[in-house]
Design an enzyme around this catalytic site. Structure first.
Site, PDB file in Angstrom:
ATOM      1  N   GLY A 255       0.836  -1.206   0.000  1.00  0.00           N
ATOM      2  CA  GLY A 255       0.000   0.000   0.000  1.00  0.00           C
ATOM      3  C   GLY A 255       0.872   1.257   0.000  1.00  0.00           C
ATOM      4  O   GLY A 255       0.568   2.240  -0.688  1.00  0.00           O
ATOM      5  N   ASP A 256       1.960   1.228   0.749  1.00  0.00           N
ATOM      6  CA  ASP A 256       2.883   2.378   0.791  1.00  0.00           C
ATOM      7  C   ASP A 256       3.481   2.609  -0.595  1.00  0.00           C
ATOM      8  O   ASP A 256       3.703   3.753  -1.017  1.00  0.00           O
ATOM      9  CB  ASP A 256       4.009   2.126   1.805  1.00  0.00           C
TER      10      ASP A 256
HETATM   11  N1  LIG Z   1      -0.611 -10.761  -3.821  1.00  0.00           N
HETATM   12  C1  LIG Z   1      -0.586  -9.653  -4.597  1.00  0.00           C
HETATM   13  N2  LIG Z   1      -0.498  -9.760  -5.937  1.00  0.00           N
HETATM   14  C2  LIG Z   1      -0.467  -8.672  -6.737  1.00  0.00           C
HETATM   15  N3  LIG Z   1      -0.546  -7.410  -6.271  1.00  0.00           N
HETATM   16  C3  LIG Z   1      -0.641  -7.233  -4.940  1.00  0.00           C
HETATM   17  C4  LIG Z   1      -0.657  -8.328  -4.032  1.00  0.00           C
HETATM   18  N4  LIG Z   1      -0.750  -7.834  -2.770  1.00  0.00           N
HETATM   19  C5  LIG Z   1      -0.778  -6.493  -2.896  1.00  0.00           C
HETATM   20  N5  LIG Z   1      -0.726  -6.124  -4.197  1.00  0.00           N
HETATM   21  C6  LIG Z   1      -0.764  -4.762  -4.742  1.00  0.00           C
HETATM   22  O1  LIG Z   1      -0.497  -3.848  -3.712  1.00  0.00           O
HETATM   23  C7  LIG Z   1      -1.623  -2.989  -3.489  1.00  0.00           C
HETATM   24  C8  LIG Z   1      -1.679  -2.603  -2.037  1.00  0.00           C
HETATM   25  O2  LIG Z   1      -1.868  -3.753  -1.251  1.00  0.00           O
HETATM   26  P1  LIG Z   1      -2.887  -3.773  -0.014  1.00  0.00           P
HETATM   27  O3  LIG Z   1      -4.259  -3.511  -0.488  1.00  0.00           O
HETATM   28  O4  LIG Z   1      -2.618  -5.040   0.709  1.00  0.00           O
HETATM   29  O5  LIG Z   1      -2.384  -2.506   0.788  1.00  0.00           O
HETATM   30  P2  LIG Z   1      -2.306  -2.180   2.345  1.00  0.00           P
HETATM   31  O6  LIG Z   1      -3.248  -3.067   3.097  1.00  0.00           O
HETATM   32  O7  LIG Z   1      -2.467  -0.729   2.486  1.00  0.00           O
HETATM   33  O8  LIG Z   1      -0.790  -2.597   2.671  1.00  0.00           O
HETATM   34  P3  LIG Z   1       0.294  -1.889   3.652  1.00  0.00           P
HETATM   35  O9  LIG Z   1      -0.482  -1.003   4.591  1.00  0.00           O
HETATM   36  O10 LIG Z   1       0.991  -3.041   4.298  1.00  0.00           O
HETATM   37  O11 LIG Z   1       1.216  -1.111   2.778  1.00  0.00           O
HETATM   38  C9  LIG Z   1      -2.803  -3.816  -4.027  1.00  0.00           C
HETATM   39  O12 LIG Z   1      -3.900  -2.996  -4.317  1.00  0.00           O
HETATM   40  C10 LIG Z   1      -2.181  -4.465  -5.239  1.00  0.00           C
HETATM   41  O13 LIG Z   1      -2.142  -3.559  -6.333  1.00  0.00           O
HETATM   42 MG   LIG Z   2      -1.859   0.433   4.132  1.00  0.00          MG
END
Ligand SMILES: Nc1ncnc2c1ncn2[C@@H]1O[C@H](COP(=O)(O)OP(=O)(O)OP(=O)(O)O)[C@@H](O)[C@H]1O
Ligand SMILES: [Mg+2]
Length: 313
Positions: A255-256
Protein backbone atom coordinates in the site's frame (compact mmCIF):
# COMPACT_ATOMS: atom_id res chain seq x y z
CA UNK A 1 10.81 17.95 -3.22
CA UNK A 2 8.43 15.61 -1.42
CA UNK A 3 8.02 15.38 2.36
CA UNK A 4 6.97 12.09 3.93
CA UNK A 5 5.65 12.15 7.48
CA UNK A 6 6.00 9.08 9.72
CA UNK A 7 4.96 10.09 13.24
CA UNK A 8 5.71 6.67 14.72
CA UNK A 9 8.60 5.04 12.85
CA UNK A 10 10.15 1.78 14.06
CA UNK A 11 13.26 -0.29 13.76
CA UNK A 12 12.04 -3.57 12.29
CA UNK A 13 14.27 -6.31 13.70
CA UNK A 14 14.04 -9.76 12.13
CA UNK A 15 15.49 -12.64 14.13
CA UNK A 16 15.91 -16.17 12.81
CA UNK A 17 16.29 -19.18 15.10
CA UNK A 18 15.78 -22.88 14.68
CA UNK A 19 13.62 -22.95 17.80
CA UNK A 20 12.87 -20.90 20.87
CA UNK A 21 12.07 -22.12 24.36
CA UNK A 22 10.51 -19.65 26.79
CA UNK A 23 12.40 -19.18 30.04
CA UNK A 24 15.78 -20.30 28.61
CA UNK A 25 18.67 -18.64 26.74
CA UNK A 26 17.92 -18.69 23.00
CA UNK A 27 20.69 -18.05 20.47
CA UNK A 28 19.66 -16.52 17.17
CA UNK A 29 21.06 -17.77 13.81
CA UNK A 30 20.80 -14.29 12.29
CA UNK A 31 19.56 -10.79 13.04
CA UNK A 32 18.73 -7.96 10.68
CA UNK A 33 17.57 -4.39 11.39
CA UNK A 34 15.60 -2.34 8.88
CA UNK A 35 14.10 1.14 9.13
CA UNK A 36 10.31 0.74 9.33
CA UNK A 37 7.19 2.84 9.13
CA UNK A 38 4.84 3.71 6.30
CA UNK A 39 6.27 7.11 5.35
CA UNK A 40 9.77 5.60 5.55
CA UNK A 41 8.69 2.98 2.96
CA UNK A 42 7.30 5.72 0.72
CA UNK A 43 10.61 7.59 0.96
CA UNK A 44 12.53 4.41 0.11
CA UNK A 45 10.53 3.91 -3.09
CA UNK A 46 10.81 7.57 -4.10
CA UNK A 47 14.59 7.46 -3.67
CA UNK A 48 14.76 4.41 -5.96
CA UNK A 49 13.25 6.72 -8.61
CA UNK A 50 15.76 9.49 -7.72
CA UNK A 51 13.10 11.83 -6.33
CA UNK A 52 14.29 14.34 -3.73
CA UNK A 53 12.62 13.54 -0.45
CA UNK A 54 12.78 14.65 3.17
CA UNK A 55 11.49 12.57 6.04
CA UNK A 56 9.73 14.00 9.11
CA UNK A 57 8.28 12.53 12.28
CA UNK A 58 9.51 11.74 15.79
CA UNK A 59 12.68 9.83 16.60
CA UNK A 60 14.50 9.18 19.87
CA UNK A 61 17.43 7.20 21.28
CA UNK A 62 19.78 4.78 19.47
CA UNK A 63 16.89 3.34 17.47
CA UNK A 64 16.06 6.85 16.31
CA UNK A 65 19.70 7.38 15.28
CA UNK A 66 19.47 4.17 13.24
CA UNK A 67 16.46 5.48 11.32
CA UNK A 68 18.09 8.85 10.71
CA UNK A 69 21.28 7.20 9.39
CA UNK A 70 19.28 4.81 7.22
CA UNK A 71 17.52 7.77 5.60
CA UNK A 72 20.85 9.50 4.97
CA UNK A 73 22.22 6.31 3.39
CA UNK A 74 19.45 6.20 0.78
CA UNK A 75 19.91 9.91 0.01
CA UNK A 76 16.75 11.17 1.72
CA UNK A 77 17.05 14.28 3.91
CA UNK A 78 16.11 13.37 7.50
CA UNK A 79 14.30 16.22 9.26
CA UNK A 80 12.93 14.36 12.26
CA UNK A 81 11.99 15.94 15.57
CA UNK A 82 14.07 14.50 18.44
CA UNK A 83 12.08 13.28 21.43
CA UNK A 84 13.21 12.13 24.86
CA UNK A 85 11.80 8.57 24.71
CA UNK A 86 13.16 5.91 22.34
CA UNK A 87 11.84 5.04 18.90
CA UNK A 88 10.16 1.62 19.08
CA UNK A 89 11.71 -1.62 17.88
CA UNK A 90 9.41 -4.23 16.37
CA UNK A 91 10.81 -7.74 16.62
CA UNK A 92 9.84 -10.43 14.13
CA UNK A 93 11.01 -13.81 15.33
CA UNK A 94 11.04 -16.46 12.60
CA UNK A 95 11.51 -20.06 13.71
CA UNK A 96 11.96 -23.25 11.72
CA UNK A 97 8.50 -24.53 12.63
CA UNK A 98 7.18 -21.80 10.29
CA UNK A 99 5.86 -19.55 13.05
CA UNK A 100 6.45 -15.80 12.93
CA UNK A 101 6.16 -14.27 16.40
CA UNK A 102 5.99 -10.49 16.73
CA UNK A 103 6.98 -8.35 19.71
CA UNK A 104 5.80 -4.75 19.35
CA UNK A 105 7.03 -2.05 21.71
CA UNK A 106 4.55 0.71 22.57
CA UNK A 107 6.77 3.49 21.22
CA UNK A 108 7.52 6.87 22.75
CA UNK A 109 5.07 9.10 24.56
CA UNK A 110 5.17 12.53 22.92
CA UNK A 111 4.99 15.57 25.20
CA UNK A 112 3.08 18.76 24.33
CA UNK A 113 6.39 20.61 23.94
CA UNK A 114 7.69 17.95 21.52
CA UNK A 115 4.49 18.13 19.48
CA UNK A 116 4.80 21.89 19.32
CA UNK A 117 8.39 21.55 18.16
CA UNK A 118 7.28 19.10 15.45
CA UNK A 119 4.70 21.54 14.09
CA UNK A 120 7.22 24.39 14.00
CA UNK A 121 9.56 22.16 11.98
CA UNK A 122 6.70 20.84 9.80
CA UNK A 123 5.59 24.33 8.76
CA UNK A 124 9.15 25.27 7.84
CA UNK A 125 10.16 22.01 6.15
CA UNK A 126 7.16 21.63 3.84
CA UNK A 127 7.64 25.11 2.41
CA UNK A 128 9.80 23.86 -0.47
CA UNK A 129 7.73 20.69 -1.02
CA UNK A 130 4.98 20.24 -3.64
CA UNK A 131 3.69 17.01 -2.14
CA UNK A 132 3.26 16.02 1.51
CA UNK A 133 2.71 12.31 2.22
CA UNK A 134 1.18 11.63 5.64
CA UNK A 135 1.33 7.93 6.45
CA UNK A 136 0.73 5.57 9.32
CA UNK A 137 -0.31 5.79 12.94
CA UNK A 138 0.58 8.22 15.71
CA UNK A 139 2.58 7.60 18.87
CA UNK A 140 1.02 8.10 22.30
CA UNK A 141 0.39 11.75 23.10
CA UNK A 142 -0.60 12.62 19.51
CA UNK A 143 -4.33 12.55 18.72
CA UNK A 144 -6.19 12.74 15.37
CA UNK A 145 -6.31 16.54 15.55
CA UNK A 146 -2.60 16.46 14.59
CA UNK A 147 -3.54 14.91 11.21
CA UNK A 148 -6.22 17.56 10.69
CA UNK A 149 -3.72 20.27 11.51
CA UNK A 150 -1.00 18.85 9.22
CA UNK A 151 -3.46 18.65 6.31
CA UNK A 152 -4.82 22.14 6.92
CA UNK A 153 -1.34 23.69 7.04
CA UNK A 154 -0.28 21.92 3.83
CA UNK A 155 -3.53 22.77 2.03
CA UNK A 156 -3.16 26.43 3.01
CA UNK A 157 0.32 26.38 1.49
CA UNK A 158 -1.02 24.93 -1.79
CA UNK A 159 0.62 21.51 -1.28
CA UNK A 160 -0.90 18.24 -2.43
CA UNK A 161 -1.50 16.01 0.60
CA UNK A 162 -1.53 12.23 0.16
CA UNK A 163 -3.09 10.60 3.25
CA UNK A 164 -2.65 6.92 4.15
CA UNK A 165 -3.63 6.18 7.71
CA UNK A 166 -6.42 4.37 9.56
CA UNK A 167 -9.07 4.69 12.27
CA UNK A 168 -9.94 8.14 13.60
CA UNK A 169 -6.81 9.67 12.08
CA UNK A 170 -8.19 8.74 8.66
CA UNK A 171 -11.81 9.66 9.37
CA UNK A 172 -10.97 13.07 10.82
CA UNK A 173 -8.20 13.68 8.27
CA UNK A 174 -10.60 12.94 5.42
CA UNK A 175 -12.81 15.89 6.30
CA UNK A 176 -9.82 18.23 5.96
CA UNK A 177 -9.79 17.28 2.27
CA UNK A 178 -6.43 15.81 1.43
CA UNK A 179 -5.68 15.68 -2.31
CA UNK A 180 -5.57 11.89 -2.23
CA UNK A 181 -6.45 9.08 0.16
CA UNK A 182 -5.52 5.40 -0.17
CA UNK A 183 -7.66 3.25 2.11
CA UNK A 184 -7.42 -0.52 1.83
CA UNK A 185 -10.71 -2.42 2.02
CA UNK A 186 -10.70 -2.63 5.81
CA UNK A 187 -10.02 1.10 6.13
CA UNK A 188 -12.78 1.85 3.61
CA UNK A 189 -15.23 -0.24 5.64
CA UNK A 190 -14.21 1.63 8.77
CA UNK A 191 -14.84 5.00 7.05
CA UNK A 192 -18.24 3.91 5.71
CA UNK A 193 -19.16 2.11 8.97
CA UNK A 194 -20.36 -1.02 7.16
CA UNK A 195 -19.22 -4.11 5.28
CA UNK A 196 -18.38 -3.52 1.64
CA UNK A 197 -18.68 -6.41 -0.77
CA UNK A 198 -17.97 -6.51 -4.46
CA UNK A 199 -16.41 -3.96 -6.77
CA UNK A 200 -19.62 -2.02 -7.35
CA UNK A 201 -19.96 -1.31 -3.61
CA UNK A 202 -16.28 -0.31 -3.47
CA UNK A 203 -16.88 2.05 -6.41
CA UNK A 204 -19.98 3.58 -4.77
CA UNK A 205 -18.12 4.20 -1.49
CA UNK A 206 -15.06 5.67 -3.21
CA UNK A 207 -17.29 8.02 -5.22
CA UNK A 208 -19.04 9.02 -2.02
CA UNK A 209 -15.69 10.07 -0.55
CA UNK A 210 -14.93 12.06 -3.71
CA UNK A 211 -18.27 13.83 -3.19
CA UNK A 212 -17.26 14.59 0.41
CA UNK A 213 -14.38 16.59 -1.03
CA UNK A 214 -11.36 14.31 -1.52
CA UNK A 215 -10.61 14.60 -5.27
CA UNK A 216 -8.59 11.39 -5.61
CA UNK A 217 -9.43 8.13 -3.79
CA UNK A 218 -7.52 4.91 -4.39
CA UNK A 219 -8.92 1.80 -2.77
CA UNK A 220 -6.30 -0.95 -2.61
CA UNK A 221 -7.65 -4.47 -2.48
CA UNK A 222 -4.60 -6.72 -2.09
CA UNK A 223 -4.35 -9.25 -4.94
CA UNK A 224 -7.53 -7.80 -6.50
CA UNK A 225 -5.78 -4.58 -7.53
CA UNK A 226 -6.82 -0.94 -7.11
CA UNK A 227 -9.99 1.03 -7.79
CA UNK A 228 -9.49 4.74 -8.44
CA UNK A 229 -12.31 7.28 -8.04
CA UNK A 230 -11.67 10.92 -8.90
CA UNK A 231 -13.33 14.25 -9.35
CA UNK A 232 -13.52 15.24 -12.99
CA UNK A 233 -14.94 18.77 -13.17
CA UNK A 234 -17.55 18.12 -10.52
CA UNK A 235 -18.35 14.60 -11.70
CA UNK A 236 -17.06 11.43 -9.99
CA UNK A 237 -15.37 8.96 -12.30
CA UNK A 238 -14.11 5.47 -11.51
CA UNK A 239 -11.52 3.24 -13.13
CA UNK A 240 -10.21 -0.13 -12.02
CA UNK A 241 -7.06 -2.14 -12.75
CA UNK A 242 -6.84 -5.74 -11.47
CA UNK A 243 -3.50 -6.79 -9.96
CA UNK A 244 -1.21 -8.90 -12.11
CA UNK A 245 -0.82 -12.52 -11.17
CA UNK A 246 2.50 -12.80 -9.35
CA UNK A 247 4.27 -15.06 -6.89
CA UNK A 248 3.86 -12.88 -3.80
CA UNK A 249 6.58 -13.31 -1.19
CA UNK A 250 5.76 -10.34 1.09
CA UNK A 251 2.97 -7.88 0.38
CA UNK A 252 3.52 -5.81 3.56
CA UNK A 253 4.20 -2.22 2.48
CA UNK A 254 2.54 -2.67 -0.91
CA UNK A 255 0.00 0.00 0.00
CA UNK A 256 2.88 2.38 0.79
CA UNK A 257 4.32 1.62 -2.64
CA UNK A 258 0.98 2.50 -4.27
CA UNK A 259 1.13 5.88 -2.48
CA UNK A 260 4.71 6.45 -3.63
CA UNK A 261 3.68 5.56 -7.20
CA UNK A 262 0.84 8.09 -7.03
CA UNK A 263 3.34 10.78 -5.97
CA UNK A 264 5.63 9.80 -8.86
CA UNK A 265 2.68 10.05 -11.26
CA UNK A 266 1.94 13.60 -10.08
CA UNK A 267 5.57 14.56 -10.72
CA UNK A 268 5.44 12.97 -14.18
CA UNK A 269 2.06 14.56 -15.00
CA UNK A 270 0.48 11.21 -15.87
CA UNK A 271 -3.19 10.83 -16.81
CA UNK A 272 -5.49 8.83 -14.46
CA UNK A 273 -5.17 5.56 -16.40
CA UNK A 274 -1.36 5.64 -16.47
CA UNK A 275 -1.32 6.73 -12.81
CA UNK A 276 -3.43 3.76 -11.77
CA UNK A 277 -1.35 1.29 -13.77
CA UNK A 278 1.83 2.65 -12.18
CA UNK A 279 0.31 2.27 -8.70
CA UNK A 280 -0.78 -1.32 -9.36
CA UNK A 281 2.56 -2.26 -10.97
CA UNK A 282 4.87 -0.77 -8.32
CA UNK A 283 2.80 -2.16 -5.45
CA UNK A 284 2.75 -5.62 -7.04
CA UNK A 285 6.53 -5.41 -7.59
CA UNK A 286 6.89 -4.79 -3.85
CA UNK A 287 4.95 -7.97 -3.12
CA UNK A 288 7.51 -9.85 -5.26
CA UNK A 289 10.40 -8.84 -2.96
CA UNK A 290 11.05 -9.76 0.67
CA UNK A 291 12.01 -6.29 1.89
CA UNK A 292 9.22 -3.70 2.37
CA UNK A 293 9.58 -0.76 0.00
CA UNK A 294 12.36 -2.37 -2.03
CA UNK A 295 11.28 -3.00 -5.58
CA UNK A 296 12.86 -3.98 -8.87
CA UNK A 297 12.15 -1.14 -11.28
CA UNK A 298 12.51 -3.58 -14.19
CA UNK A 299 9.93 -5.87 -12.62
CA UNK A 300 7.56 -2.92 -12.09
CA UNK A 301 7.93 -1.88 -15.75
CA UNK A 302 7.37 -5.41 -16.96
CA UNK A 303 4.23 -5.74 -14.82
CA UNK A 304 2.96 -2.31 -15.90
CA UNK A 305 3.13 -3.28 -19.57
CA UNK A 306 0.86 -6.27 -18.86
CA UNK A 307 -1.91 -4.30 -17.12
CA UNK A 308 -5.27 -3.38 -18.61
CA UNK A 309 -8.22 -1.38 -17.36
CA UNK A 310 -11.23 -3.41 -16.36
CA UNK A 311 -14.88 -2.53 -15.71
CA UNK A 312 -15.59 -1.95 -12.01
CA UNK A 313 -18.68 -4.22 -12.28
N1 LIG B 1 -0.61 -10.76 -3.82
C1 LIG B 1 -0.59 -9.65 -4.60
N2 LIG B 1 -0.50 -9.76 -5.94
C2 LIG B 1 -0.47 -8.67 -6.74
N3 LIG B 1 -0.55 -7.41 -6.27
C3 LIG B 1 -0.64 -7.23 -4.94
C4 LIG B 1 -0.66 -8.33 -4.03
N4 LIG B 1 -0.75 -7.83 -2.77
C5 LIG B 1 -0.78 -6.49 -2.90
N5 LIG B 1 -0.73 -6.12 -4.20
C6 LIG B 1 -0.76 -4.76 -4.74
O1 LIG B 1 -0.50 -3.85 -3.71
C7 LIG B 1 -1.62 -2.99 -3.49
C8 LIG B 1 -1.68 -2.60 -2.04
O2 LIG B 1 -1.87 -3.75 -1.25
P1 LIG B 1 -2.89 -3.77 -0.01
O3 LIG B 1 -4.26 -3.51 -0.49
O4 LIG B 1 -2.62 -5.04 0.71
O5 LIG B 1 -2.38 -2.51 0.79
P2 LIG B 1 -2.31 -2.18 2.34
O6 LIG B 1 -3.25 -3.07 3.10
O7 LIG B 1 -2.47 -0.73 2.49
O8 LIG B 1 -0.79 -2.60 2.67
P3 LIG B 1 0.29 -1.89 3.65
O9 LIG B 1 -0.48 -1.00 4.59
O10 LIG B 1 0.99 -3.04 4.30
O11 LIG B 1 1.22 -1.11 2.78
C9 LIG B 1 -2.80 -3.82 -4.03
O12 LIG B 1 -3.90 -3.00 -4.32
C10 LIG B 1 -2.18 -4.47 -5.24
O13 LIG B 1 -2.14 -3.56 -6.33
MG1 LIG C 1 -1.86 0.43 4.13
Amino acid sequence: MIATITLNPAVDKTLNASRVVMGTVNRMDSACNMPGGKGINVAKVLRQYDVEVKTLGFIGGYSGDFIEEAMEKIGAVPKFTRVSEDTRTSVNLITEDGYITEFLEPGPNISDAELKEFFASYEKEIEDCDIVVISGSAPRGVDPSAYVRMIEIANAGGKKVLLDTSGDNLKKGMYSRPYMMKPNLKELESIMGRRIQGLSEVAESAMQIVEWGVPHVLVSMGNKGILYARDDNGESKVIYVPAPSIRAVNSVGSGDCAVAAFALSILEGLDPEKTLKKCVAISAANACSLENGLISKEKAEELESMLTLSEPD
